[in-house]
Design a protein around this motif. Structure first.
Motif, mmCIF file in Angstrom:
data_model
loop_
_atom_site.group_PDB
_atom_site.id
_atom_site.type_symbol
_atom_site.label_atom_id
_atom_site.label_comp_id
_atom_site.label_asym_id
_atom_site.label_seq_id
_atom_site.Cartn_x
_atom_site.Cartn_y
_atom_site.Cartn_z
ATOM 1 N N ASP A 25 0.822 -1.209 0.000
ATOM 2 C CA ASP A 25 0.000 0.000 0.000
ATOM 3 C C ASP A 25 0.857 1.260 0.000
ATOM 4 O OD1 ASP A 25 -2.430 -1.337 0.001
ATOM 5 O OD2 ASP A 25 -2.436 -1.561 2.161
ATOM 6 N N VAL A 47 -5.211 -2.390 9.223
ATOM 7 C CA VAL A 47 -6.550 -1.941 8.844
ATOM 8 C C VAL A 47 -6.528 -0.488 8.379
ATOM 9 C CG1 VAL A 47 -8.874 -1.468 9.705
ATOM 10 C CG2 VAL A 47 -7.728 -3.595 10.333
ATOM 11 N N LEU A 48 -5.836 0.373 9.133
ATOM 12 C CA LEU A 48 -5.766 1.785 8.766
ATOM 13 C C LEU A 48 -5.117 1.972 7.405
ATOM 14 C CD1 LEU A 48 -6.162 4.766 9.483
ATOM 15 C CD2 LEU A 48 -3.964 4.688 10.701
ATOM 16 N N VAL A 107 -7.561 0.852 4.547
ATOM 17 C CA VAL A 107 -8.658 1.792 4.311
ATOM 18 C C VAL A 107 -8.161 3.023 3.554
ATOM 19 C CG1 VAL A 107 -10.286 3.364 5.429
ATOM 20 C CG2 VAL A 107 -10.046 1.028 6.269
ATOM 21 N N ALA A 108 -7.030 3.595 3.985
ATOM 22 C CA ALA A 108 -6.498 4.794 3.339
ATOM 23 C C ALA A 108 -6.137 4.518 1.884
ATOM 24 C CB ALA A 108 -5.276 5.304 4.105
ATOM 25 N N THR A 136 -7.235 2.130 -0.172
ATOM 26 C CA THR A 136 -8.417 1.867 -1.001
ATOM 27 C C THR A 136 -9.125 3.170 -1.360
ATOM 28 O OG1 THR A 136 -8.695 -0.295 0.064
ATOM 29 C CG2 THR A 136 -10.581 0.594 -1.133
ATOM 30 N N LEU A 137 -9.214 4.093 -0.406
ATOM 31 C CA LEU A 137 -9.885 5.368 -0.677
ATOM 32 C C LEU A 137 -9.110 6.227 -1.672
ATOM 33 C CD1 LEU A 137 -11.228 6.343 2.868
ATOM 34 C CD2 LEU A 137 -12.515 5.464 0.904
ATOM 35 N N GLN A 164 -1.803 7.041 5.732
ATOM 36 C CA GLN A 164 -0.839 6.009 5.356
ATOM 37 C C GLN A 164 0.443 6.138 6.181
ATOM 38 O OE1 GLN A 164 -0.126 6.199 1.066
ATOM 39 N NE2 GLN A 164 -1.208 4.264 0.858
ATOM 40 N N ALA A 196 -7.826 -3.615 -0.698
ATOM 41 C CA ALA A 196 -8.830 -4.176 0.201
ATOM 42 C C ALA A 196 -8.727 -5.694 0.270
ATOM 43 C CB ALA A 196 -10.226 -3.763 -0.263
#
Length: 466
Positions: free
Chosen positions: A40, A105-106, A109-110, A112-113, A138, A209
């Motif tokens: 990521d 998890v954080l 989410v960042a 993917t957005l 991130q 994700a």
């Protein structure tokens, strides 16, 4: 009334020692979890070099767009110390595993957005605002990730193999870069450059994700090391571990920050800025060759990183770092000369020497070496602070500064090369002042003093006392 520095112990219960099977499972979980996390994080680096300038900064010149893209890239590294501070405090109090799950998890989410942010042509400046906010998240997640993952592998490891076991966390960086670059290259190849720039670059971010879910399944299956469980059982967990690390171990924090200068700066040059430099100097052919080189060196680093960790257990961490820093400071000059005019077919080989020899010989042993600078109760806090502070000035700022320095040099990279040389000198100084129990053990054995001078596995014998 003085404030107590430790908290009450939980009810007494036996703490099982780490078994060989447990150590292997933890090493695998450290590698896979960190690979997912850095997939990521490095997606952003590749997108900064190839995509973000025309997508989010279309109204400026290409050179200014690149600088702006790398500025948003560097924002993530500014946020990393915050993640390190928060995770260090909580990780030294409640355990390493819980913070690793939260950071994963954080990050997912960042990332993917980021894949669904509208372009600047659609929403204007709000696109850049959203990009920066998500990059900050991130950075917080990455700052929380590394220290906990490194400690899980190192604290579970036997004394004589801490460098090797810690290298499994370090391998996650190469794994994440290989996965990120591979997915970007695949999407770009399948869709073509025009569709890739228009919308295809979003697909690797959306894929986050899926792979984060895989990483969570693996990471949830491990536990904190016995040395930390015993610390909690004895009531030795401190209330303010970050403050205690700053107050009692400032030298160790500075040492770890100094050791994080030349190695990640070189990493940024090899994997991020060189893509932009090649594109500017040699067109799309150069950019494509750069991506292929990153794929090659990332794959080989999966082998070279644990090798250097293993070797550091036998010869010491300091000697590898010093000689490699010298090599980086000298060879960065002919590296850019090669990028200017060298045969692109040889680029993977040249980049491989830079990454898998000079970079990995410093990076591979870092998880173990940084852990050895601090006692157990302040280890997550101390090593996270030093690691992330150094990262701001090296890997975080280097792509931005590289673009600025080359502009200031009229297209020549001489200022950038001098900058890397200064970092090499600072890292050598830090290596001289760092505690090196593996090197001390080797010297003691060579002198006939026996092998009992090293720190107990995961313990504090080699670390500064508080």
């Amino acid at each position: 009334m003085p404030i107590p520095t430790t908290v009450a112990a939980p009810p007494d219960r036996p703490v099982a020692p780490s078994t060989t099977a447990t150590r292997r499972r933890v090493a695998l979980a450290s590698f896979v979890g960190t690979t997912v996390e850095y997939y990521d994080f490095y997606l952003y680096a590749t997108a900064s070099a190839l995509v973000f300038a025309p997508t989010f900064f279309p109204s400026v010149t290409p050179a200014v767009g690149v600088i702006a893209s790398f500025a948003t890239y560097g924002v993530g590294f500014v946020a990393r110390p915050l993640g390190g501070i928060v995770a260090g405090h909580l990780g030294d109090r409640i355990g390493r595993k819980k913070l690793l799950v939260a950071s994963l998890v954080l990050m997912g989410v960042a990332s993917t957005l980021i894949g669904v942010i509208p372009s600047a042509a659609t929403v204007g400046v709000w696109a850049v605002v959203a990009l920066v906010v998500l990059r900050l998240l991130q950075g917080v997640a990455a700052g929380a990730e590394w220290g906990g993952s490194a400690l899980l592998s190192v604290e579970h490891a036997p004394e004589r193999h801490r460098g090797l076991f810690g290298a499994f966390t370090q391998m996650g960086s190469a794994g994440g870069m290989l996965l990120a670059t591979g997915v970007f290259t695949l999407v770009r190849t399948l869709l073509g450059n025009e569709a890739f720039l228009a919308w295809g670059w979003r697909l690797p971010f959306l894929f986050s994700a899926v792979i984060v879910a895989v990483g969570l399944v693996i990471r949830l299956g491990v536990q904190d090391a016995p040395v930390f469980q015993e610390l909690r059982a004895s009531g030795g967990v401190e209330r303010f571990p970050v403050w205690q690390a700053i107050r009692r171990h400032p030298r160790s924090i500075l040492v770890t920050a100094g050791l994080r200068l030349v190695q990640p700066a070189l990493y940024s040059i090899l994997t991020t800025y060189s893509l932009t430099y090649l594109g500017a100097k040699r067109g799309e052919e150069g950019s494509a060759a750069g991506l292929q080189a990153v794929l090659v060196i990332s794959a080989v680093s999966l082998v070279s990183t644990p090798f250097w960790g293993w070797l550091s257990d036998r010869v010491g961490r300091r000697v590898l770092t010093i000689w490699s820093a010298v090599g980086i400071g000298v060879l960065v000059w002919p590296f850019f000369a090669f990028l200017d005019a060298g045969p692109l077919v040889l680029l993977p080989l040249v980049a491989l020497v830079g990454m898998c020899v000079f970079h990995d010989s410093i990076y591979g042993p870092q998880a173990a070496w940084f852990a050895e600078q601090f006692p157990t109760g302040r280890r997550y806090s101390g090593m996270s602070l030093g690691y992330q502070i150094g990262s701001i000035f090296s890997v975080g700022l280097t792509p931005l500064l590289a673009a600025v320095f080359v502009e200031l040099g009229g297209g020549s990279p001489w200022i950038l090369c001098a900058y890397i040389g200064v970092y090499a000198v600072l890292s050598i100084v830090a290596a001289v002042f760092a505690v090196d129990p593996a090197g001390a053990t080797r010297r003691a054995r060579a002198g006939g003093a026996g092998a009992g001078t090293g720190a107990a596995a995961g313990g504090d014998a080699a670390a500064p006392r508080g």
